[in-house]
Design an enzyme around this catalytic site. Structure first.
Site, mmCIF file in Angstrom:
data_model
loop_
_atom_site.group_PDB
_atom_site.id
_atom_site.type_symbol
_atom_site.label_atom_id
_atom_site.label_comp_id
_atom_site.label_asym_id
_atom_site.label_seq_id
_atom_site.Cartn_x
_atom_site.Cartn_y
_atom_site.Cartn_z
ATOM 1 N N CYS A 1 12.238 -21.168 3.875
ATOM 2 C CA CYS A 1 10.809 -21.345 3.656
ATOM 3 C C CYS A 1 10.080 -20.178 4.299
ATOM 4 C CB CYS A 1 10.319 -22.660 4.265
ATOM 5 S SG CYS A 1 11.071 -24.134 3.548
ATOM 6 N N ARG B 1 7.087 -23.507 0.634
ATOM 7 C CA ARG B 1 8.263 -24.370 0.697
ATOM 8 C C ARG B 1 9.291 -24.096 -0.385
ATOM 9 N NH1 ARG B 1 9.418 -30.799 0.129
ATOM 10 N NH2 ARG B 1 11.290 -30.753 1.432
ATOM 11 N N VAL C 1 15.938 -30.179 1.818
ATOM 12 C CA VAL C 1 16.191 -31.478 2.435
ATOM 13 C C VAL C 1 14.868 -32.243 2.500
ATOM 14 C CG1 VAL C 1 17.009 -32.701 4.483
ATOM 15 C CG2 VAL C 1 18.074 -30.526 3.822
#
Length: 554
Positions: free
Chosen positions: A2, A49, A53
């Site tokens: 990210c 992002r 997960v």
């Protein structure tokens, strides 16, 4: 993978600063958020992002109901998040690995947190109750982070340095502002004043290279087992724990020892972990590349869905400027090796649906895999050089391993840099870890000898540098570059180089060409790279292994 960004104590309207955050959008193509902080309007978080997960609740800055005063921006993976949740009785509200950072911080503070994380990470944590800002980065700097700290208390943090360029503060231009890589294995804590400015409270190293982990490791070495068994068990454990996530997994495969071991172990454990799709492997090279041929042999042996990517000298040369901009480096061997990796990652992103990519980075530094280790005067000197390379890995190979995939919205995972595996391997006597009978990484190879994991011709294949292995046997990538830069850089430019570039002056036309491009995008930031990566125990001024007499091509 990210992109994280934050500013504290901005004198300028934060919304005018936010354009800088957009420069790292490639790191998180799935979604983007900018968020002001309640009661601290001159502070702001930015987050790009790549969802791996916790798809539903993983957006950041992360906040949880039981600790509404904590804000977290985090890049990385925490492999033991379930273990610490169980060990300390935490309630994981989001199901995301990053929430463990918040829980650990509230349980024991920032140093306790950093010492109990098994993973790769860079994070910014804001505690508005305690009026504190905390930063932390993993031991080897696998996940990147840069910071800008002014004397008046203005703090800016970002995954890549380019996200800190162009910030407005005190009428300073970028040339006068120190943007520095955050040191791996360290944490920092700052006091936050009511006006959003910060004051450094504490800076410390929480984990040194070679130290065993402080946390309860998922896989541990067994005293009753021999070193070869422990090496196998720990490396397999490092691969297995990195299978977390919901996105498709693949593996870079050069046909060398390191990527072949990781590919084979990944295929071995993929089905056991519930992966039902065929695991893809990827090789890149010019026509006639020895790496591509060796990778084809490995892929057939392990049964992967294999992809081969070929590039021409012209395609490689056209990619150089994009590579240097992505890297934020002008180091010769790093740029050379990054070109092929950049083109390969571009292919993976556009032609496949794999997002999480395994790789063999870190083994050459840890297991003494570079050919020059055969020239080490003693086992002790080889050990010192191995540890030095690991300390600086975040400036060279790990930098490449992060930036080339992230430039295309991919995430790279590096099992060889696992805390427990590296701690155990470096605990072995120096004599055990050194090259033997002219064979680099002898102990690592021996650990898998006779297991059938790889064909013997691959397990004992001599080392090829990535930028050498992708070359054609007829004409190397190195030779192609030399011919091109000869036309771009003249002798007068080289004569003036020490005056033009006083810090790290280029000594070759190739180095000058790269430096010129770097300065175009990042003027006066040459100290991001403290030195050119070169081979020790050698008089060569070129970092390529092909210049060494010991070099053996198969």
């Amino acid at each position: 993978m990210c992109g994280i960004w934050a500013i504290f104590g901005s004198d300028e309207d934060v919304f005018k600063q936010c354009a800088s955050a957009l420069r790292i959008g490639h790191r998180g193509p799935d979604c983007f958020r900018l968020e002001n902080i309640n009661h601290f309007k001159n502070c702001c978080f930015g987050f790009h992002r790549l969802a791996i997960v916790g798809d539903t609740y993983g957006m950041q800055p992360m906040r949880v109901h039981r600790y509404p005063h904590i804000w977290l921006c985090f890049n990385g993976e925490i492999y033991n998040y379930r273990r610490v949740t169980e060990q300390f009785g935490f309630n994981n509200e989001t199901g995301c690995d990053g929430e463990a950072i918040i829980s650990l911080y509230m349980h024991g503070g920032i140093e306790f947190t950093a010492k109990h994380l098994d993973g790769v990470f860079a994070f910014i944590l804001l505690d508005t109750q305690q009026k504190r800002v905390c930063l932390g980065r993993d031991t080897y700097g696998v996940r990147p982070m840069f910071r800008l700290l002014k004397d008046d208390g203005f703090l800016a943090v970002c995954s890549e340095a380019k996200g800190l360029m162009g910030l407005i503060h005190d009428d300073d231009d970028d040339n006068k502002v120190d943007i520095e890589p955050f040191p791996p294995g360290h944490f920092e804590a700052y006091d936050l004043s009511p006006n959003g400015k910060v004051t450094l409270r504490e800076r410390a190293r929480f984990h040194k290279i070679g130290d065993m982990p402080k946390y309860d490791a998922l896989v541990k070495p067994q005293e009753k087992e021999d070193i070869y068994t422990n090496i196998r068990v720990l490396l397999e454990g490092a691969v297995k724990k990195r299978l977390i996530g919901s996105r498709r997994i693949g593996c870079l495969l050069s046909g060398g020892l390191d990527s072949s071991l990781i590919s084979a172990l990944l295929l071995k454990h993929a089905k056991k972990s519930g992966i039902i799709y065929p695991v893809q492997t990827y090789a890149v090279g010019m026509e006639g590349s020895p790496d591509v041929e060796a990778a084809r042999t490995v892929a057939k042996y392990i049964g992967s869905e294999h992809h081969e990517v070929s590039f021409t000298p012209e395609e490689g040369i056209r990619a150089i400027e994009d590579v240097i901009y992505s890297l934020e480096s002008y180091d010769i061997i790093t740029v050379r090796a990054s070109v092929a990796m950049y083109l390969l990652c571009q292919y993976i992103r556009t032609k496949t649906d794999s997002v999480v990519i395994f790789s063999g980075e870190g083994s050459d530094e840890l297991a003494q895999g570079y050919i020059f280790f055969n020239k080490a005067p003693s086992a002790e000197e080889a050990d010192v050089e191995s540890r030095r390379l690991l300390e600086d890995l975040y400036l060279y190979d790990v930098l490449r391993a992060d930036r080339m995939p992230s430039a295309h919205g991919l995430e790279l995972r590096v099992p060889f840099l696992d805390h427990m595996f590296t701690g155990y391997y470096l605990s072995l006597p120096a004599e055990v870890r050194r090259a033997k009978d002219g064979i680099e990484k002898y102990t690592l190879r021996k650990a898998f000898d006779g297991t059938g994991l790889l064909p013997d011709e691959i397990l004992w294949r001599p080392k090829e540098g990535f930028s050498d292995g992708v070359s054609s046997v007829k004409k190397s990538w190195y030779e192609t570059l030399q011919e091109y830069v000869e036309e771009q850089i003249n002798d007068q430019m080289m004569e003036d180089a020490p005056n033009t570039f006083p810090f790290n002056p280029p000594r070759t036309k190739e180095a000058y060409y790269y430096r010129q491009i770097f300065e175009k995008h990042f003027p006066s930031k040459s100290k991001w790279i403290p030195y050119y990566w070169m081979q020790p125990w050698s008089k060569s001024e070129d970092p390529s292994a092909r210049t060494l007499k010991h070099y053996k091509h198969t």
